[in-house]
Design an enzyme around this catalytic site. Structure first.
Site, short mmCIF file in Angstrom:
data_model
loop_
_atom_site.label_atom_id
_atom_site.label_comp_id
_atom_site.label_asym_id
_atom_site.label_seq_id
_atom_site.Cartn_x
_atom_site.Cartn_y
_atom_site.Cartn_z
N SER A 3 0.81 -1.22 0.00
CA SER A 3 0.00 0.00 0.00
C SER A 3 0.85 1.28 0.00
CB SER A 3 -0.95 -0.05 1.20
OG SER A 3 -1.88 0.97 1.13
N HIS A 4 0.75 2.06 1.05
CA HIS A 4 1.41 3.37 1.11
C HIS A 4 2.79 3.28 1.72
CE1 HIS A 4 -0.79 2.30 4.62
NE2 HIS A 4 -0.01 3.09 5.34
N ASP A 57 -2.35 6.42 -3.47
CA ASP A 57 -1.21 5.73 -2.85
C ASP A 57 -0.62 4.64 -3.74
OD1 ASP A 57 -3.24 3.87 -2.63
OD2 ASP A 57 -2.49 3.07 -0.74
N ASP A 105 -0.95 1.41 -4.21
CA ASP A 105 -1.82 0.46 -4.92
C ASP A 105 -3.14 1.06 -5.37
OD1 ASP A 105 -2.49 0.63 -2.21
OD2 ASP A 105 -3.54 -1.28 -2.26
N ASP A 161 -5.72 2.51 -3.75
CA ASP A 161 -7.00 2.47 -3.02
C ASP A 161 -7.21 3.70 -2.14
OD1 ASP A 161 -5.10 1.67 -1.21
OD2 ASP A 161 -6.15 -0.13 -0.53
N ARG A 162 -6.12 4.38 -1.75
CA ARG A 162 -6.29 5.58 -0.93
C ARG A 162 -6.33 6.83 -1.80
NH1 ARG A 162 -2.94 5.31 4.64
NH2 ARG A 162 -3.58 3.21 5.18
N LYS A 211 -11.51 -0.12 -1.11
CA LYS A 211 -11.58 1.33 -1.22
C LYS A 211 -10.97 1.71 -2.57
CE LYS A 211 -7.58 1.62 1.80
NZ LYS A 211 -7.35 1.42 3.22
C1 G1P Z 1 -4.06 1.36 8.23
C2 G1P Z 1 -5.24 2.28 8.37
C3 G1P Z 1 -6.52 1.53 8.08
C4 G1P Z 1 -6.45 0.89 6.69
C5 G1P Z 1 -5.18 0.05 6.59
C6 G1P Z 1 -4.99 -0.50 5.19
O1 G1P Z 1 -4.15 0.29 9.15
O2 G1P Z 1 -5.29 2.85 9.66
O3 G1P Z 1 -7.61 2.41 8.16
O4 G1P Z 1 -7.55 0.09 6.45
O5 G1P Z 1 -4.04 0.84 6.92
O6 G1P Z 1 -4.86 0.52 4.23
P1 G1P Z 1 -3.41 0.26 10.56
O7 G1P Z 1 -1.93 0.45 10.31
O8 G1P Z 1 -3.93 1.42 11.36
O9 G1P Z 1 -3.76 -1.06 11.17
ZN ZN Z 2 -3.35 1.25 -0.37
#
Ligand code: G1P
Ligand code: ZN
Length: 549
Positions: free
Chosen positions: A113-114, A279, A281, A283-284, A378
């Site tokens: 992800s990010h 981000d 991938d 989704d954000r 998302k």
């Molecule tokens: C974090 C975000 C959460 C999101 C997840 C995946 O998870 O807080 O809302 O769904 O990334 O993108 P966390 O690191 O808080 O468990």
């Molecule tokens: Zn992501």
């Protein structure tokens, strides 16, 4: 073709977190590490045999190597058809869509992800089930349990499949297809939103956008959708070419990491009308107007209040959902609309059942996540298109839309404070102590700068899924105050090193004359109470959070 059985032994650290298994790249490169986890997935997802599997990732370092291993193991496990994004690319929303559209048995997404990429960065793997959404906890628990008893994995002895060009390869019983990663997803967006209207405004120069793809997967999607199909000026999409290390950056769409975008939106009248970033991938998303940031919790509330104005949502919403830490701005809107608002644990997987049962149409998270029933993930580009469509319908700026929303529903000042790199034991003890503290907190009053705050309720959040009645416990400590302020504490489930404590702070203000204050100032009392209750300084030795969003 030879099918090999390779002996292996379990790794104890293969328990998936909030969103799949995330580790440092080097961990995934450990001999047999990836294969063991994949074997556990194939053992649990028995429908893959004879079925269709979608495979793709965000293009980060190790993406294509991992895909080659997946293909070899999928062939060995009798998957009959595999669709892979060209160059190994598929955004998370695109995978979710393809699974649904093609009635696939599941999908494997390679992404952290990010989190930063590159050889020193992070990597991740996530399995999505036939509804297009992330596998539920029951599934991931089974995968973990299985991974703890692995003695061997099965893999086909075949050459690497060229991922650079679209084409088809028959390997034994398995058809492997390299597909265009963008077109199906772009078509879906065109069905949901009023492309003709948005295109007309872009074409006449009355609307402009800057979209920062952050050198991640959304570049090709954004180019096709915004610049080609919607006629936004060439160059509207920046950092559009996916890179293995995201150009050395941090593919997290917030005000700190999307600095180039923020600078472009702060040029007064010369700025584009709308700024957005996505981000790693896809989704954000982050959405900003000229010199104006809209927090993701407000985005969800604004979308909910205005969805009926968009042709794709004109029939109204069946309900909405937000994760626990997301601000309660959307709750106010749902109350006015007379629709249900669900509060779920953190992570998109908890929205799946609600969407499948049509209990909700929209859902979102404070962590820059928004989505709807069009897929089961998302979706960053969807959210940006929602805003573009809204701006064209309302003919108002992002700032005007947001301020009008606050005037009608009140403003939820909101911030998240992250304490990163904590010792895991220290963090666990802090949460344990908090759990004990919540038992006696109700009714306590804390002094503040201008007013005192009395705790009206307090618990360790537990969620009973209204569809399958499964119970998920210990999802975060929430402290609610009589004046509608709130504090939530939880530990991150996506980190790859030590522990991260997230503290979510919120304060409600109904009076429009007080809607232009500095967020951290408005939240000062909550910040102090959070520090005191969690004994942050004595337990963690920290005076200040590492990241404030
Ligand atoms: C974090 C975000 C959460 C999101 C997840 C995946 O998870 O807080 O809302 O769904 O990334 O993108 P966390 O690191 O808080 O468990
Ligand atoms: Zn992501």
């Amino acid at each position: 073709m030879n099918i090999l059985q390779i002996s292996s032994t379990p790794f104890t650290d293969q328990k998936p977190g909030t969103s799949g298994l995330r580790k440092k790249v080097q961990r995934f490169q450990t001999a047999h590490y990836l294969e063991n986890f994949l074997q556990a997935i194939f053992n649990v997802a028995t429908d893959l045999k004879g079925g269709l599997l979608i495979v793709g990732g965000d293009g980060r370092y190790y993406n294509t190597e991992a895909i080659q291993t997946i293909l070899k193991m999928a062939v060995a496990h009798g998957v009959s058809h595999i669709k892979v994004g060209q160059n190994g690319l598929l955004s998370t929303p695109a995978v979710s869509h393809l699974i649904r559209k093609q009635s696939a048995a599941g999908g494997i997404i390679l992404s952290a992800s990010h989190n930063p990429g590159g050889p020193e960065g992070d990597f991740g793997i996530k399995f999505n089930t036939a509804n297009g959404g992330p596998a539920d906890t029951k599934f991931t628990d089974q995968v973990y349990a299985d991974s703890q008893h692995i003695t061997a994995y099965t893999i086909a002895e075949i050459d690497d499949v060229p991922l650079e060009t679209q084409g088809q390869y028959q390997l034994g019983e398995t058809l492997i297809e390299i597909i265009d990663p963008v077109s199906d997803y772009a078509d879906l967006m065109e069905q949901i939103f009023d492309f003709a209207k948005i295109k007309a405004l872009f074409g006449s120069g009355l609307l402009s956008i800057c979209f920062d793809a952050m050198h991640a997967v959304t570049g090709p999607y954004a180019k096709e959708i915004f610049e080609r199909r919607l006629n936004a000026a060439v160059g509207s999409v920046i950092n559009a070419i996916p890179q293995e290390d995201f150009g050395g950056g941090h593919p997290d769409p917030n005000l700190i990491y999307a600095r180039e975008l923020v600078e472009r939106l702060n040029q007064g009248n010369d700025s584009p009308d709308l700024g957005a970033a996505s981000d790693g991938d896809g989704d954000r998303y982050m959405l900003i107007g000229r010199n104006f940031f809209v927090n993701p919790s407000d985005c969800l509330a604004i979308m909910t209040a205005n969805a009926h104005l968009l042709s794709g949502y004109q029939l109204g919403l069946s309900g909405v959902a937000r994760s626990l830490p997301t601000s309660r701005a959307v709750d106010k809107v749902a109350e006015t609309l007379g629709i249900e608002c669900y509060e779920t644990p953190t992570g998109w997987k908890y929205f799946g059942n609600l969407l499948d049962e049509r209990r909700i149409t929209l859902c979102g998270e404070e962590s820059f996540g928004g989505g709807s029933d069009h897929i089961r993930e998302k979706d960053g580009i969807w959210a940006v298109l929602f805003w573009l469509n809204l701006v064209t319908v309302k003919r108002q700026s992002v700032e005007e839309i947001t301020r009008a929303h606050w005037a009608r529903f009140g403003r939820h000042y909101y911030s998240r404070h992250d304490y990163e790199g904590l010792d895991s034991t220290v963090a666990e003890q802090l949460m344990k102590a908090l759990r004990k503290r919540v038992e006696t907190l109700k009714g306590e009053t804390f002094a503040g700068h201008t007013a005192s705050h009395t705790v009206s309720d307090c618990d360790d959040f537990s969620y009973t899924d209204p569809v399958d009645r499964s119970v998920t416990e210990h999802q975060g400590i929430r402290i609610l105050f009589e004046d509608e302020s709130r504090i939530v504490f939880r530990l991150s489930g996506t980190g790859t090193e030590g522990a991260t404590l997230r503290v979510y702070l919120e304060r409600y203000e109904a009076n429009p004359a007080l809607h232009d204050l500095e967020t951290q100032v408005v939240l000062a009392d909550m910040i102090n109470i959070a520090r005191e209750v969690a004994e942050l300084k004595t337990r963690c030795g920290r005076e200040q959070p590492d990241i404030v969003t």
